[in-house]
Design a protein around this motif. Structure first.
Motif, PDB file in Angstrom:
ATOM      1  N   PHE A 112      12.950  53.739  42.749  1.00  0.00           N
ATOM      2  CA  PHE A 112      13.481  52.383  42.756  1.00  0.00           C
ATOM      3  C   PHE A 112      14.776  52.357  43.566  1.00  0.00           C
ATOM      4  O   PHE A 112      15.508  53.350  43.618  1.00  0.00           O
ATOM      5  CB  PHE A 112      13.795  51.922  41.332  1.00  0.00           C
ATOM      6  CG  PHE A 112      12.594  51.764  40.440  1.00  0.00           C
ATOM      7  CD1 PHE A 112      11.966  50.546  40.305  1.00  0.00           C
ATOM      8  CD2 PHE A 112      12.100  52.857  39.722  1.00  0.00           C
ATOM      9  CE1 PHE A 112      10.862  50.398  39.478  1.00  0.00           C
ATOM     10  CE2 PHE A 112      10.995  52.716  38.893  1.00  0.00           C
ATOM     11  CZ  PHE A 112      10.370  51.487  38.782  1.00  0.00           C
ATOM     12  N   LEU A 113      15.067  51.215  44.166  1.00  0.00           N
ATOM     13  CA  LEU A 113      16.332  51.027  44.873  1.00  0.00           C
ATOM     14  C   LEU A 113      17.248  50.169  44.008  1.00  0.00           C
ATOM     15  O   LEU A 113      16.829  49.125  43.489  1.00  0.00           O
ATOM     16  CB  LEU A 113      16.106  50.361  46.230  1.00  0.00           C
ATOM     17  CG  LEU A 113      15.137  51.084  47.178  1.00  0.00           C
ATOM     18  CD1 LEU A 113      15.077  50.377  48.533  1.00  0.00           C
ATOM     19  CD2 LEU A 113      15.519  52.547  47.352  1.00  0.00           C
ATOM     20  N   GLY A 114      18.480  50.598  43.863  1.00  0.00           N
ATOM     21  CA  GLY A 114      19.407  49.918  42.970  1.00  0.00           C
ATOM     22  C   GLY A 114      19.730  48.497  43.356  1.00  0.00           C
ATOM     23  O   GLY A 114      20.160  47.707  42.511  1.00  0.00           O
ATOM     24  N   ASP A 115      19.511  48.140  44.636  1.00  0.00           N
ATOM     25  CA  ASP A 115      19.866  46.794  45.086  1.00  0.00           C
ATOM     26  C   ASP A 115      18.666  45.844  45.133  1.00  0.00           C
ATOM     27  O   ASP A 115      18.705  44.829  45.806  1.00  0.00           O
ATOM     28  CB  ASP A 115      20.552  46.845  46.449  1.00  0.00           C
ATOM     29  CG  ASP A 115      19.652  47.398  47.556  1.00  0.00           C
ATOM     30  OD1 ASP A 115      18.506  47.792  47.266  1.00  0.00           O
ATOM     31  OD2 ASP A 115      20.108  47.431  48.720  1.00  0.00           O
ATOM     32  N   MET A 116      17.584  46.202  44.409  1.00  0.00           N
ATOM     33  CA  MET A 116      16.403  45.332  44.335  1.00  0.00           C
ATOM     34  C   MET A 116      16.265  44.826  42.898  1.00  0.00           C
ATOM     35  O   MET A 116      15.657  45.495  42.054  1.00  0.00           O
ATOM     36  CB  MET A 116      15.158  46.077  44.796  1.00  0.00           C
ATOM     37  CG  MET A 116      15.224  46.504  46.250  1.00  0.00           C
ATOM     38  SD  MET A 116      13.664  47.174  46.889  1.00  0.00           S
ATOM     39  CE  MET A 116      12.638  45.685  46.941  1.00  0.00           C
ATOM     40  N   PRO A 117      16.816  43.644  42.601  1.00  0.00           N
ATOM     41  CA  PRO A 117      16.925  43.194  41.207  1.00  0.00           C
ATOM     42  C   PRO A 117      15.758  42.362  40.691  1.00  0.00           C
ATOM     43  O   PRO A 117      15.778  41.940  39.537  1.00  0.00           O
ATOM     44  CB  PRO A 117      18.196  42.338  41.247  1.00  0.00           C
ATOM     45  CG  PRO A 117      18.158  41.716  42.613  1.00  0.00           C
ATOM     46  CD  PRO A 117      17.566  42.766  43.525  1.00  0.00           C
ATOM     47  N   ARG A 118      14.751  42.085  41.517  1.00  0.00           N
ATOM     48  CA  ARG A 118      13.707  41.147  41.085  1.00  0.00           C
ATOM     49  C   ARG A 118      12.330  41.789  40.976  1.00  0.00           C
ATOM     50  O   ARG A 118      11.318  41.133  41.191  1.00  0.00           O
ATOM     51  CB  ARG A 118      13.661  39.961  42.045  1.00  0.00           C
ATOM     52  CG  ARG A 118      14.841  39.024  41.874  1.00  0.00           C
ATOM     53  CD  ARG A 118      14.719  37.771  42.689  1.00  0.00           C
ATOM     54  NE  ARG A 118      15.752  36.821  42.333  1.00  0.00           N
ATOM     55  CZ  ARG A 118      16.175  35.859  43.135  1.00  0.00           C
ATOM     56  NH1 ARG A 118      15.642  35.727  44.342  1.00  0.00           N
ATOM     57  NH2 ARG A 118      17.113  35.018  42.731  1.00  0.00           N
ATOM     58  N   VAL A 138       1.733  55.642  46.150  1.00  0.00           N
ATOM     59  CA  VAL A 138       1.297  54.255  45.955  1.00  0.00           C
ATOM     60  C   VAL A 138       2.512  53.346  46.114  1.00  0.00           C
ATOM     61  O   VAL A 138       3.605  53.666  45.643  1.00  0.00           O
ATOM     62  CB  VAL A 138       0.687  54.046  44.551  1.00  0.00           C
ATOM     63  CG1 VAL A 138       0.060  52.662  44.446  1.00  0.00           C
ATOM     64  CG2 VAL A 138      -0.330  55.123  44.223  1.00  0.00           C
ATOM     65  N   ALA A 139       2.302  52.209  46.777  1.00  0.00           N
ATOM     66  CA  ALA A 139       3.381  51.236  46.947  1.00  0.00           C
ATOM     67  C   ALA A 139       2.802  49.829  46.890  1.00  0.00           C
ATOM     68  O   ALA A 139       1.638  49.615  47.221  1.00  0.00           O
ATOM     69  CB  ALA A 139       4.097  51.456  48.285  1.00  0.00           C
ATOM     70  N   PRO A 140       3.612  48.854  46.488  1.00  0.00           N
ATOM     71  CA  PRO A 140       3.156  47.465  46.512  1.00  0.00           C
ATOM     72  C   PRO A 140       3.238  46.900  47.931  1.00  0.00           C
ATOM     73  O   PRO A 140       4.014  47.380  48.763  1.00  0.00           O
ATOM     74  CB  PRO A 140       4.135  46.757  45.579  1.00  0.00           C
ATOM     75  CG  PRO A 140       5.395  47.547  45.715  1.00  0.00           C
ATOM     76  CD  PRO A 140       4.980  48.970  45.941  1.00  0.00           C
ATOM     77  N   ARG A 141       2.447  45.856  48.171  1.00  0.00           N
ATOM     78  CA  ARG A 141       2.465  45.185  49.477  1.00  0.00           C
ATOM     79  C   ARG A 141       2.488  43.679  49.233  1.00  0.00           C
ATOM     80  O   ARG A 141       1.748  43.156  48.411  1.00  0.00           O
ATOM     81  CB  ARG A 141       1.222  45.572  50.279  1.00  0.00           C
ATOM     82  CG  ARG A 141       1.091  44.868  51.621  1.00  0.00           C
ATOM     83  CD  ARG A 141      -0.042  45.479  52.443  1.00  0.00           C
ATOM     84  NE  ARG A 141      -1.312  45.449  51.721  1.00  0.00           N
ATOM     85  CZ  ARG A 141      -2.406  46.098  52.133  1.00  0.00           C
ATOM     86  NH1 ARG A 141      -2.389  46.824  53.239  1.00  0.00           N
ATOM     87  NH2 ARG A 141      -3.526  46.022  51.422  1.00  0.00           N
ATOM     88  N   PHE A 142       3.378  43.013  49.952  1.00  0.00           N
ATOM     89  CA  PHE A 142       3.469  41.552  49.865  1.00  0.00           C
ATOM     90  C   PHE A 142       3.430  40.980  51.275  1.00  0.00           C
ATOM     91  O   PHE A 142       4.210  41.405  52.137  1.00  0.00           O
ATOM     92  CB  PHE A 142       4.768  41.122  49.164  1.00  0.00           C
ATOM     93  CG  PHE A 142       4.942  39.625  49.091  1.00  0.00           C
ATOM     94  CD1 PHE A 142       4.318  38.900  48.090  1.00  0.00           C
ATOM     95  CD2 PHE A 142       5.708  38.955  50.029  1.00  0.00           C
ATOM     96  CE1 PHE A 142       4.464  37.510  48.028  1.00  0.00           C
ATOM     97  CE2 PHE A 142       5.860  37.581  49.977  1.00  0.00           C
ATOM     98  CZ  PHE A 142       5.237  36.847  48.970  1.00  0.00           C
ATOM     99  N   GLY A 147       6.413  47.278  50.134  1.00  0.00           N
ATOM    100  CA  GLY A 147       7.627  47.046  49.370  1.00  0.00           C
ATOM    101  C   GLY A 147       7.983  48.230  48.489  1.00  0.00           C
ATOM    102  O   GLY A 147       7.561  49.358  48.713  1.00  0.00           O
ATOM    103  N   HIS A 148       8.771  47.967  47.467  1.00  0.00           N
ATOM    104  CA  HIS A 148       9.229  48.970  46.501  1.00  0.00           C
ATOM    105  C   HIS A 148       8.931  48.474  45.097  1.00  0.00           C
ATOM    106  O   HIS A 148       8.764  47.282  44.888  1.00  0.00           O
ATOM    107  CB  HIS A 148      10.732  49.217  46.668  1.00  0.00           C
ATOM    108  CG  HIS A 148      11.074  50.022  47.869  1.00  0.00           C
ATOM    109  ND1 HIS A 148      11.247  49.456  49.107  1.00  0.00           N
ATOM    110  CD2 HIS A 148      11.265  51.360  48.037  1.00  0.00           C
ATOM    111  CE1 HIS A 148      11.541  50.406  49.979  1.00  0.00           C
ATOM    112  NE2 HIS A 148      11.562  51.563  49.358  1.00  0.00           N
ATOM    113  N   PRO A 149       8.877  49.386  44.142  1.00  0.00           N
ATOM    114  CA  PRO A 149       9.120  50.834  44.248  1.00  0.00           C
ATOM    115  C   PRO A 149       7.924  51.563  44.838  1.00  0.00           C
ATOM    116  O   PRO A 149       6.829  51.001  44.942  1.00  0.00           O
ATOM    117  CB  PRO A 149       9.332  51.248  42.788  1.00  0.00           C
ATOM    118  CG  PRO A 149       8.427  50.310  42.036  1.00  0.00           C
ATOM    119  CD  PRO A 149       8.543  48.983  42.759  1.00  0.00           C
ATOM    120  N   VAL A 150       8.145  52.817  45.198  1.00  0.00           N
ATOM    121  CA  VAL A 150       7.071  53.701  45.636  1.00  0.00           C
ATOM    122  C   VAL A 150       6.879  54.768  44.566  1.00  0.00           C
ATOM    123  O   VAL A 150       7.853  55.300  44.025  1.00  0.00           O
ATOM    124  CB  VAL A 150       7.413  54.368  46.986  1.00  0.00           C
ATOM    125  CG1 VAL A 150       6.302  55.339  47.399  1.00  0.00           C
ATOM    126  CG2 VAL A 150       7.614  53.306  48.066  1.00  0.00           C
TER     127      VAL A 150
END
Length: 201
Positions: A112-118, A138-142, A147-150
């Motif tokens: 996770f990245l600390g600056d991704m709050p949503r 595995v990662a999400p895609r929009f 995107g993240h997290p991975v």
């Protein structure tokens, strides 16, 4: 404790960046009534992970916020603070430090990245279901964008331990081909991060 402990996954939050474009101390900035870091903490603790490792540059205020937040979730004993002594190198060195700090029996790590709050709490559950024997990450895609997290499987750990600089794992993911599973997601939160003060609005 989190579900699916048999997968032996752990979670990492990268929070050692200097936040130069923001003007410093980004993750302590208020976002929707609480510190920006809180969103990533919520998502990480909602993941099917045994432990959450917060990687910092030694910021004591950030560590206190994380410990207090973990305690409020009843997960205080499941949080580790890891200091990246080479944090100034960039995200790659922080990720390398995180993987080195994982328990030796870890089969996978959510990054996770600390600056991704949503990020939606259920997202990590979707990712772990797709970490099959023929998939390494595995990662999400929009809207066609990764995107993240991975979620990185154990097969990725050797490559992650070689990282340095500020590139992160982008090149590792790009080289995976079909061994990277991208899960379509309907929530733009997998792309939303805060780089500058105006992003808080």
């Amino acid at each position: 404790m989190a579900e699916r402990e048999s997968t032996r996954c752990d979670a990492v939050i990268l929070a050692a960046g200097a936040g130069r474009r923001f003007g410093g101390r980004k993750l302590l900035a208020p976002f929707e009534g609480r510190p920006l870091l809180a969103g990533a903490l919520d998502a990480a603790f909602a993941a099917p992970a045994r432990r959450v490792l917060l990687v910092t540059d030694g910021d004591l205020d950030l560590a206190k916020i994380a410990r207090d937040h973990a305690g409020s979730l009843g997960r205080g004993d499941d949080l580790d603070i890891v200091v990246a002594i080479d944090a100034a190198e960039g995200m790659g060195s922080s990720l390398r430090t995180a993987v080195d700090a994982l328990p030796p029996d870890s089969d996978g790590v959510f990054v996770f990245l600390g600056d991704m709050p949503r990020l939606q709490p259920a997202l990590a559950q979707d990712l772990v279901r797709s970490l099959t024997p023929d998939v390494d990450a595995v990662a999400p895609r929009f809207a066609g964008r990764r995107g993240h997290p991975v979620l990185f499987g154990r097969a990725c750990f050797p490559a992650l331990r070689t990282l340095g600089g500020d590139v992160g794992a982008r090149e590792i993911l790009a080289a995976m081909g079909d061994r990277l599973a991208l899960i379509d997601n309907s929530d733009a939160g997998v792309l939303f991060d805060v780089d500058r003060p105006e992003d808080l609005a």
